[in-house]
Design a protein around this motif. Sequence first.
Motif, PDB file in Angstrom:
ATOM      1  N   UNK A  19       0.855  -1.184   0.000  1.00  0.00           N
ATOM      2  CA  UNK A  19       0.000   0.000   0.000  1.00  0.00           C
ATOM      3  C   UNK A  19       0.893   1.236   0.000  1.00  0.00           C
ATOM      4  N   UNK A  20       0.706   2.145  -0.963  1.00  0.00           N
ATOM      5  CA  UNK A  20       1.546   3.337  -1.022  1.00  0.00           C
ATOM      6  C   UNK A  20       1.174   4.394   0.017  1.00  0.00           C
ATOM      7  N   UNK A  21      -0.006   4.249   0.635  1.00  0.00           N
ATOM      8  CA  UNK A  21      -0.447   5.205   1.653  1.00  0.00           C
ATOM      9  C   UNK A  21      -1.556   4.556   2.468  1.00  0.00           C
ATOM     10  N   UNK A  22      -1.947   5.216   3.528  1.00  0.00           N
ATOM     11  CA  UNK A  22      -3.120   4.777   4.274  1.00  0.00           C
ATOM     12  C   UNK A  22      -4.346   4.995   3.407  1.00  0.00           C
ATOM     13  N   UNK A  23      -5.357   4.187   3.600  1.00  0.00           N
ATOM     14  CA  UNK A  23      -6.599   4.358   2.857  1.00  0.00           C
ATOM     15  C   UNK A  23      -7.540   3.209   3.112  1.00  0.00           C
ATOM     16  N   UNK A  45     -11.712  -2.729   3.546  1.00  0.00           N
ATOM     17  CA  UNK A  45     -10.683  -2.857   4.579  1.00  0.00           C
ATOM     18  C   UNK A  45      -9.833  -1.600   4.636  1.00  0.00           C
ATOM     19  N   UNK A  46      -9.532  -1.153   5.847  1.00  0.00           N
ATOM     20  CA  UNK A  46      -8.581  -0.055   6.041  1.00  0.00           C
ATOM     21  C   UNK A  46      -7.180  -0.630   5.876  1.00  0.00           C
ATOM     22  N   UNK A  47      -6.327   0.077   5.139  1.00  0.00           N
ATOM     23  CA  UNK A  47      -4.942  -0.357   4.959  1.00  0.00           C
ATOM     24  C   UNK A  47      -4.007   0.760   5.388  1.00  0.00           C
ATOM     25  N   UNK A  48      -2.818   0.366   5.767  1.00  0.00           N
ATOM     26  CA  UNK A  48      -1.776   1.301   6.181  1.00  0.00           C
ATOM     27  C   UNK A  48      -0.652   1.292   5.156  1.00  0.00           C
ATOM     28  N   UNK A  49       0.002   2.411   5.004  1.00  0.00           N
ATOM     29  CA  UNK A  49       1.146   2.502   4.098  1.00  0.00           C
ATOM     30  C   UNK A  49       2.139   1.399   4.433  1.00  0.00           C
ATOM     31  N   UNK A 105       5.976  10.977  -4.533  1.00  0.00           N
ATOM     32  CA  UNK A 105       6.343   9.938  -3.590  1.00  0.00           C
ATOM     33  C   UNK A 105       7.336  10.463  -2.574  1.00  0.00           C
ATOM     34  N   UNK A 106       7.175  10.034  -1.332  1.00  0.00           N
ATOM     35  CA  UNK A 106       8.139  10.365  -0.286  1.00  0.00           C
ATOM     36  C   UNK A 106       9.090   9.174  -0.144  1.00  0.00           C
ATOM     37  N   UNK A 107      10.247   9.430   0.365  1.00  0.00           N
ATOM     38  CA  UNK A 107      11.231   8.374   0.667  1.00  0.00           C
ATOM     39  C   UNK A 107      11.519   7.490  -0.537  1.00  0.00           C
ATOM     40  N   UNK A 108      11.814   8.105  -1.666  1.00  0.00           N
ATOM     41  CA  UNK A 108      12.154   7.365  -2.872  1.00  0.00           C
ATOM     42  C   UNK A 108      13.554   7.784  -3.307  1.00  0.00           C
ATOM     43  N   UNK A 109      14.304   6.845  -3.761  1.00  0.00           N
ATOM     44  CA  UNK A 109      15.622   7.128  -4.295  1.00  0.00           C
ATOM     45  C   UNK A 109      15.568   6.830  -5.791  1.00  0.00           C
ATOM     46  N   UNK A 110      15.848   7.819  -6.601  1.00  0.00           N
ATOM     47  CA  UNK A 110      15.827   7.643  -8.053  1.00  0.00           C
ATOM     48  C   UNK A 110      17.244   7.749  -8.592  1.00  0.00           C
TER      49      UNK A 110
END
Length: 167
Positions: free
Chosen positions: A62-66, A119-123, A161-166
Motif C-alpha cells: 500500500x503506497x499510503x493509508x486508505x 478494509x482499512x490499509x496502512x502505508x 512519492x516520499x522516501x524514494x531514491x531515483x
Amino acid sequence: FPVTIEWTVVSGGTKPEGNVHINDAAQLYAFDWVIKDAKRQSYKTDGLSNEDYYAFKKQVLAPCDGQIYLIVDGIQDNKPGTPNLDDPLGNYLIIETPNREFIYLTHFFQNSIKVIQNQEVKAGQVLGLCGNSGSVSGPTIHFHLQNVADVNIATGVKCNFEQIIAN
C-alpha cells in the motif's frame, strides 16, 4: 512507493514518448514498473514463462493509508507476450485515500490479493503479488491516481512519492 526493492519505470511521466498512458485522461500520470538486472533485462533467461521475470510474485505494498474501494481478483495470468485485451486491468484493486482520491494498482498475480473490499490499509502493508494479468506483455505493476473512482470519467492526479531514491 508500493515496493521495497529497486524497480524500473518503463512508462511514466508527462511526455508522450515516455508514457503510453498519456492520452487517457484518468491515467495521465500513470506509471508502469518492472524489475531489471544490470544488463537492463526484465527476465533471467528467455522470458518465455512468468517465473523467468524478476518482478513475478514480488510483493506490492500500500503506497499510503486508505480504504480498499474495489478488488478484482481471479483473472488468469497471461503467457508472456500475450496481453489479455478482454480484461485490460487484470487483477487489480482501488484504494480510496484520505483525500478522496483513488489509487489504481493493477496486474496482480491471480488470487494473490490479500486485502478485502472496505478494509482499512496502512502505508507499507502487503496488498498482493505482482503478476502478468490484463493488458501487459510481462509481469508489471501499474499505478495511477485519479480524482474519482470511475476510470471512465476520471482525471489523473499527479502523485509525489516520499522516501524514494531515483537513479
